[in-house]
Each structure stands twice: as structure tokens, then as C-alpha cells.
Design a protein around this motif. Structure first.
Motif, PDB file in Angstrom:
ATOM      1  N   LEU A   1     -28.840  20.107  17.651  1.00  0.00           N
ATOM      2  CA  LEU A   1     -28.554  19.310  16.460  1.00  0.00           C
ATOM      3  C   LEU A   1     -27.408  18.331  16.708  1.00  0.00           C
TER       4      LEU A   1
ATOM      5  N   SER B   1     -34.345   7.838  12.832  1.00  0.00           N
ATOM      6  CA  SER B   1     -33.647   8.775  11.941  1.00  0.00           C
ATOM      7  C   SER B   1     -34.620   9.405  10.955  1.00  0.00           C
TER       8      SER B   1
ATOM      9  N   GLY C   1     -35.658  13.224  11.196  1.00  0.00           N
ATOM     10  CA  GLY C   1     -35.286  14.046  10.045  1.00  0.00           C
ATOM     11  C   GLY C   1     -36.469  14.804   9.472  1.00  0.00           C
ATOM     12  N   ILE C   2     -37.552  14.086   9.180  1.00  0.00           N
ATOM     13  CA  ILE C   2     -38.748  14.731   8.616  1.00  0.00           C
ATOM     14  C   ILE C   2     -39.373  15.691   9.629  1.00  0.00           C
TER      15      ILE C   2
ATOM     16  N   GLY D   1     -37.921  17.161  12.126  1.00  0.00           N
ATOM     17  CA  GLY D   1     -37.046  18.316  12.363  1.00  0.00           C
ATOM     18  C   GLY D   1     -37.202  19.388  11.302  1.00  0.00           C
ATOM     19  N   ILE D   2     -37.302  18.961  10.037  1.00  0.00           N
ATOM     20  CA  ILE D   2     -37.482  19.925   8.942  1.00  0.00           C
ATOM     21  C   ILE D   2     -38.821  20.659   9.088  1.00  0.00           C
ATOM     22  N   ILE D   3     -39.873  19.895   9.341  1.00  0.00           N
ATOM     23  CA  ILE D   3     -41.197  20.505   9.488  1.00  0.00           C
ATOM     24  C   ILE D   3     -41.227  21.459  10.689  1.00  0.00           C
TER      25      ILE D   3
ATOM     26  N   SER E   1     -38.680  23.006  12.149  1.00  0.00           N
ATOM     27  CA  SER E   1     -37.818  24.181  11.922  1.00  0.00           C
ATOM     28  C   SER E   1     -38.531  25.228  11.077  1.00  0.00           C
ATOM     29  N   VAL E   2     -39.129  24.771   9.969  1.00  0.00           N
ATOM     30  CA  VAL E   2     -39.859  25.700   9.100  1.00  0.00           C
ATOM     31  C   VAL E   2     -41.028  26.316   9.860  1.00  0.00           C
TER      32      VAL E   2
ATOM     33  N   ILE F   1     -31.337  31.222   6.688  1.00  0.00           N
ATOM     34  CA  ILE F   1     -31.972  31.140   8.003  1.00  0.00           C
ATOM     35  C   ILE F   1     -31.772  32.488   8.692  1.00  0.00           C
TER      36      ILE F   1
END
Length: 397
Positions: free
Chosen positions: A178, A194, A198-199, A201-203, A205-206, A352
Motif C-alpha cells: 500500500l 488512481s 483504487g477501485i 484494489g478494493i475489489i 482485497s475483498v 479485517i
């Protein structure tokens, strides 16, 4: 303003004073969270806090040395390259050739009277290395795609991340990942990266969290026969720790009890119930839970406010810097502090999976305190340098 001053007159006390307060408060909490266990074992209750205090003194010396350095010295490409190669070699040695496990991981090197964790120092080396490389490539940073001249620096960084993940130390691996992403996005790279990162990374990670948990549930009891089984267990447990209350979930559940017991005003310093055998690591991962239980939610919020005030000040140093290296270095350090706080509290609160990452300045851990203090030294130096340039000040001896 005088045109000639000593460098100490340019000290950024908005960063230094919160650092000192947090470190002293950390010493108090290290004693509070370790003394009961030390007494039960018949050991000196002062021993852990004395060791932590020794690291604090060393940290102050290092801050003084770093503050006196010229920032031009830090910008040397060869020096940062040598540093990251040495750290990669140390990580490889620690993981594959040094057979010393702590809680199922190979991330520590045992020395007389202490242990060091190379992954902690790799964080600041990565920030320094990327700041040097990205600052030197400002003219090409906005080219379409990832410029080829960035490929090799990123390869060094991601090689270290992979080695740390194999220790396994997923918490620190995620933090370094990160930090690297934050520094890339702050370097002047195209805005749409960016958004995509960002989008994505969220997808991702989940997806990773749910995927590992699903795989662990599918394996069932067979999970104990695979490598890094404790990592799978953490991903499974965090979703419903009360289902595993008397097994792998007891640490997370007792952390919740600590928060509940503390209320607004706490049970009083030294009066934590959960640190008396219920929490396995009250002095590292769960130090903030002990803070809430003993001193209450109000004090805990004030501590967090102080931490975030310092982080904001660090980011402002980076944002206001006119030199690309100074800017990237400060933003990288601010990102490190921000991410580490989130990862620690996210694990303790069950947002988390638990990672074993320490809370900055409060948790027991010499390697962590030294690394974070070195970061503070760099930012104080950069802040003084930017003030000197802004006001046209020459420095006396």
C-alpha cells in the motif's frame, strides 16, 4: 526572520512533540500490559519497559543524527540502491537460511538480549528507495503505461514484498504494498491510474479475503496439514469470532470484551482484566484494546487524535515541499503511519483479519520503534530543509 540560524531553530515541533508524547505514553502502556505476566512468571516486571526505554533512547540519538544530515546525502541513487539490495539479502537470509520461528513466522533474527525484525526496516528502505527513483524520473512519470525505467525499481520492491509474504507476514507485506501504491499515485502518474488502482484494489482485497476464507472453510480439518494454516484460520475466524470462541476466535472476542469493559472512562491504569491471560498479546497487537479497557474510550480517542494530527502534519510537509524527493519521502512516511494504524485497529476491531501488526509508538517492539523513529527523523530533516529554502535562511554551525 533572521537570515542565519542554527538548524535546531527550524525544528517542526508539531511533529516532534506528538512523537515524544506517544512514546512516553507507550512506555507507560508497555509496563501496564506486561507487568502482570512478568510477575506471574516470577520475572522482573520492569524488564520489558526498560528494554523499550533503551530503544527509545537509541531512537532519540538516531533522530538527532538524521536531523543533522544534509538531505542531498539522502538523494544519492547508489546509496539507496545498495540499501535495498542489502535489505533483500537480509530478508532472504531470515526466511530461508535462519531457522528461528516466532508464532509460526520466520521474520526475526535473534541477537544477544534482543531480536530484530528485518521486515520493519524494509518499510523505510522502500520509502527512501522509491522517493529517490521516482523523484529522478519526474519527466517521464506521466507517460502512458508504467515507464520502462520504473520496472526495475518496482521489481526490487515487489521481490521484498513476496519474501515477506512467504515468512509469512501478510500484515507487513500488505503495508509495504500500500505504501508503494500510495507513492506511485503521489508521484505525478496519470490521474486515471488512481481511479483504476483504487477501485481495483478494493475489489481485489475483498476478493482475496473472501476467497481465502472460503477455501479454508472448504478444507475444514484438513487445513492443519497445509503450509501457513494459521493464516487461513485468521481469515476464517474474523468473519464470526464467536463461533470459534473457545478456539481460534478467543483473541478477537476477548479484545471486544476489553473495549466493552473500558466504557468511556476505563477501569483505571493497570486494572485491565483481559491482559491477565485472556489476551495472548496485550502488549503488541492488542495494546490499544488495553488502553481502552484501562483508560476509557475518551482517552483512546485523544490518543488517536494525536496520532492523526501528527500524520496530517507529515502529509502537509510532503504537500508543501518544492523538491520531489522531499515530497515523496514525506508522503510515503505519512502513508506508512496511516496504513499501520488502520491495519492494527482493523484487525483488533474485526474489520479485517488479524495481522499481528503493532500500533505505532504504543506497542512493545524495539524494531518497530526504531523504524518509526527513523521515519520521524527524516521528516523533521525535510521540514527544516523546506523552511530553510522558503525563507532563504543559511544555517550556522
Amino acid at each position: 526572520m533572521p537570515t542565519k540560524l542554527k538548524k535546531r531553530h527550524l525544528m517542526d515541533y508539531g511533529i516532534l512533540i506528538p512523537y515524544l508524547i506517544l512514546c512516553v505514553f507507550g512506555l507507560v502502556m508497555v509496563y501496564s500490559s506486561t507487568s502482570y505476566d512478568q510477575l506471574v512468571k516470577g520475572l522482573n516486571p520492569m524488564e520489558p519497559v526498560i528494554k523499550q526505554a533503551a530503544f527509545f533512547v537509541i531512537s532519540l540519538v538516531l533522530i538527532g543524527i538524521i536531523y543533522k544530515m544534509k538531505t542531498d546525502f539522502l538523494k544519492r541513487k547508489n546509496l539507496s540502491a545498495i540499501a535495498i539490495v542489502v535489505m533483500l539479502a537480509l530478508l532472504i537470509f531470515t526466511r530461508f537460511f535462519y531457522n528461528h520461528q516466532v508464532n509460526g513466522a520466520y521474520g526475526w533474527i535473534k541477537l544477544p538480549g534482543m531480536t530484530i525484525q528485518p521486515a520493519e526496516f524494509f518499510k523505510i528502505i522502500v520509502i527512501w528507495f522509491l522517493a529517490v527513483k521516482l523523484a529522478a524520473r519526474q519527466k517521464i512519470i506521466n507517460e502512458p503505461g508504467i515507464p520502462k525505467r520504473l520496472s526495475m525499481p518496482l521489481l526490487y520492491v515487489f521481490s521484498g514484498i513476496i519474501i515477506i509474504a512467504l515468512m509469512p507476514d501478510l500484515g507487513n507485506a500488505a503495508i509495504i504494498m500500500l505504501i508503494a501504491i500510495a507513492m506511485l499515485l503521489a508521484s505525478g502518474i496519470n490521474f486515471w491510474y488512481s481511479v483504476v488502482v483504487g477501485i481495483g484494489g478494493i475489489i481485489a482485497s475483498v476478493g482475496v479475503i473472501k476467497g481465502i476464507a472460503l477455501l479454508g472453510n472448504t478444507l475444514g480439518e484438513k487445513i492443519n496439514s497445509i503450509p501457513f494454516s494459521h493464516v487461513f484460520e485468521r481469515f476464517i475466524v474474523y468473519q464470526d469470532p464467536f463461533e470459534y470462541l473457545y478456539d481460534k476466535g478467543h483473541q478477537l472476542v476477548n479484545g471486544y470484551y476489553a473495549f466493552y469493559n473500558g466504557g468511556l472512562f476505563g477501569r483505571g491504569l493497570g486494572n485491565s482484566i483481559q491482559k491477565k491471560g485472556f489476551l495472548q498479546f496485550p502488549y503488541t497487537d492488542y495494546i490499544f484494546a488495553v488502553v481502552v479497557e484501562e483508560l476509557g474510550l475518551i482517552v483512546a480517542i485523544l490518543v488517536l487524535a494525536l496520532v492523526f494530527y501528527m500524520i496530517v502534519r507529515i502529509f502537509l510537509v510532503g504537500i508543501r515541499s518544492t523538491d520531489p524527493f522531499n515530497s515523496l519521502m514525506s508522503i510515503g512516511i505519512g502513508a506508512l503511519f496511516m496504513v499501520q494504524v488502520f491495519v492494527n485497529l482493523g484487525g483488533v476491531l474485526g474489520i479485517i483479519p488479524l495481522t499481528g501488526v503493532t500500533f505505532p509508538f504504543l506497542s512493545q517492539g524495539g524494531s518497530s520503534l526504531l523504524m518509526l523513529s527513523i521515519c520521524i527523523g527524516f521528516v523533521l530533516n525535510i521540514s527544516a530543509e523546506e523552511k530553510r529554502k522558503k525563507y532563504g535562511i543559511s544555517l550556522g554551525s
